[in-house]
Design a protein around this motif. Structure first.
Motif, short mmCIF file in Angstrom:
data_model
loop_
_atom_site.label_atom_id
_atom_site.label_comp_id
_atom_site.label_asym_id
_atom_site.label_seq_id
_atom_site.Cartn_x
_atom_site.Cartn_y
_atom_site.Cartn_z
N ASP A 130 22.10 6.06 57.37
CA ASP A 130 21.55 7.42 57.12
C ASP A 130 22.40 8.44 57.79
O ASP A 130 22.51 8.27 59.09
CB ASP A 130 20.10 7.45 57.56
CG ASP A 130 19.21 6.68 56.61
OD1 ASP A 130 19.10 6.86 55.44
OD2 ASP A 130 18.27 5.74 57.13
N PHE A 147 18.03 12.45 49.78
CA PHE A 147 17.05 11.44 49.45
C PHE A 147 15.77 12.03 49.43
O PHE A 147 14.75 11.69 48.65
CB PHE A 147 17.64 10.18 49.82
CG PHE A 147 16.40 9.16 50.14
CD1 PHE A 147 16.13 8.36 48.94
CD2 PHE A 147 15.67 9.06 51.07
CE1 PHE A 147 15.01 7.55 49.02
CE2 PHE A 147 14.91 8.08 51.40
CZ PHE A 147 14.51 7.34 50.37
N LYS A 163 16.23 0.78 50.12
CA LYS A 163 17.11 1.86 50.06
C LYS A 163 18.60 1.20 49.84
O LYS A 163 19.31 1.63 48.76
CB LYS A 163 17.56 2.97 51.15
CG LYS A 163 16.27 3.97 51.20
CD LYS A 163 16.48 5.09 52.21
CE LYS A 163 16.86 4.57 53.59
NZ LYS A 163 16.64 5.55 54.44
N THR A 171 20.64 11.54 53.59
CA THR A 171 19.16 11.08 53.72
C THR A 171 18.49 12.32 53.49
O THR A 171 17.27 12.46 52.92
CB THR A 171 19.09 10.86 54.97
OG1 THR A 171 19.82 9.65 55.49
CG2 THR A 171 17.57 10.26 55.10
N GLN A 205 14.64 0.72 54.82
CA GLN A 205 16.04 0.59 54.77
C GLN A 205 16.52 -0.47 53.79
O GLN A 205 17.49 -0.23 52.97
CB GLN A 205 16.36 0.21 56.10
CG GLN A 205 16.42 1.41 57.22
CD GLN A 205 17.01 2.70 56.75
OE1 GLN A 205 16.45 3.44 56.19
NE2 GLN A 205 18.25 2.50 57.20
N SER A 217 19.16 -0.82 46.56
CA SER A 217 19.16 -0.04 45.29
C SER A 217 20.52 0.61 45.33
O SER A 217 21.23 0.51 44.25
CB SER A 217 18.39 1.35 45.43
OG SER A 217 18.41 2.10 44.30
N LEU A 277 19.84 4.83 43.77
CA LEU A 277 20.00 5.87 44.83
C LEU A 277 21.60 5.87 45.39
O LEU A 277 21.95 6.65 46.11
CB LEU A 277 19.22 5.34 46.24
CG LEU A 277 17.88 5.12 46.01
CD1 LEU A 277 17.16 4.51 47.44
CD2 LEU A 277 17.08 6.46 45.89
#
Length: 173
Positions: free
Chosen positions: A8, A17, A91, A14, A88, A94, A58
């Motif tokens: 991040d 996102f 994310k 981030t 985490q 993805s 993502l």
């Protein structure tokens, strides 16, 4: 050479996102929470299966220089990410929906310095650690003095002054 990379705000945008998720899932109620409380709530939603990401969904939040850096340094990078493990994992799975060719370590609430210190002997020197959080950089400095440290400042703010500062991977020597 081995690069240990935070996720991040180092590899992953981030802020963009979070804006996306808050709008996509109608979670604007989370805006009143602190960053830690918001992450905890998003982790809880992920654990319950209420917050999910499609493979590749993502990927667009990866910084362009981060994608290029990972391509050029394939085989000598590892991601070490802290915090809410379920969020985490969701994310990262993805983003790296095709089996990643780099190791990803989820250290939860453990400081990165103690975490990296346990595995550092398995990696080729020189060793470099890049993170946006001073507390994590200081932890690695304390437990792994042989590691070169870089503070990533994607937000344009000046660094803390205790470690070398970079604003993109293009600035690495």
């Amino acid at each position: 050479m081995t690069y240990f990379l935070d996720f991040d705000r180092t590899l992953f945008d981030t802020s963009a996102f979070l804006a996306y998720i808050l709008e996509r899932d109608n979670l604007s109620r989370l805006l009143s929470l602190s960053e830690v409380e918001m992450a905890t709530e998003l982790n809880s939603l992920t654990t319950k299966g209420l917050l999910v990401f499609a493979p590749g969904e993502l990927q667009r939040f990866m910084y362009p220089d981060a994608d290029e850096f990972l391509r050029k340094n394939n085989g000598n990078t590892a991601i070490v990410t802290a915090g809410n493990v379920e969020l985490q994992k969701a994310k990262l799975e993805s983003v790296f929906h095709v089996k990643p060719s780099l190791p990803i370590f989820y250290n939860g609430d453990e400081r990165k310095g103690t975490f990296i210190a346990r595995m550092i002997s398995s990696y080729e020197e020189p060793l470099i650690f890049i993170d946006d959080k001073i507390s994590e950089l200081d932890s690695v400095a304390l437990h792994c003095p042989q590691v070169q440290l870089y503070e990533m400042r994607r937000d344009g703010v000046s660094g803390a002054g205790t470690h070398a500062v970079i604003r993109s991977f293009d600035e690495l020597p």
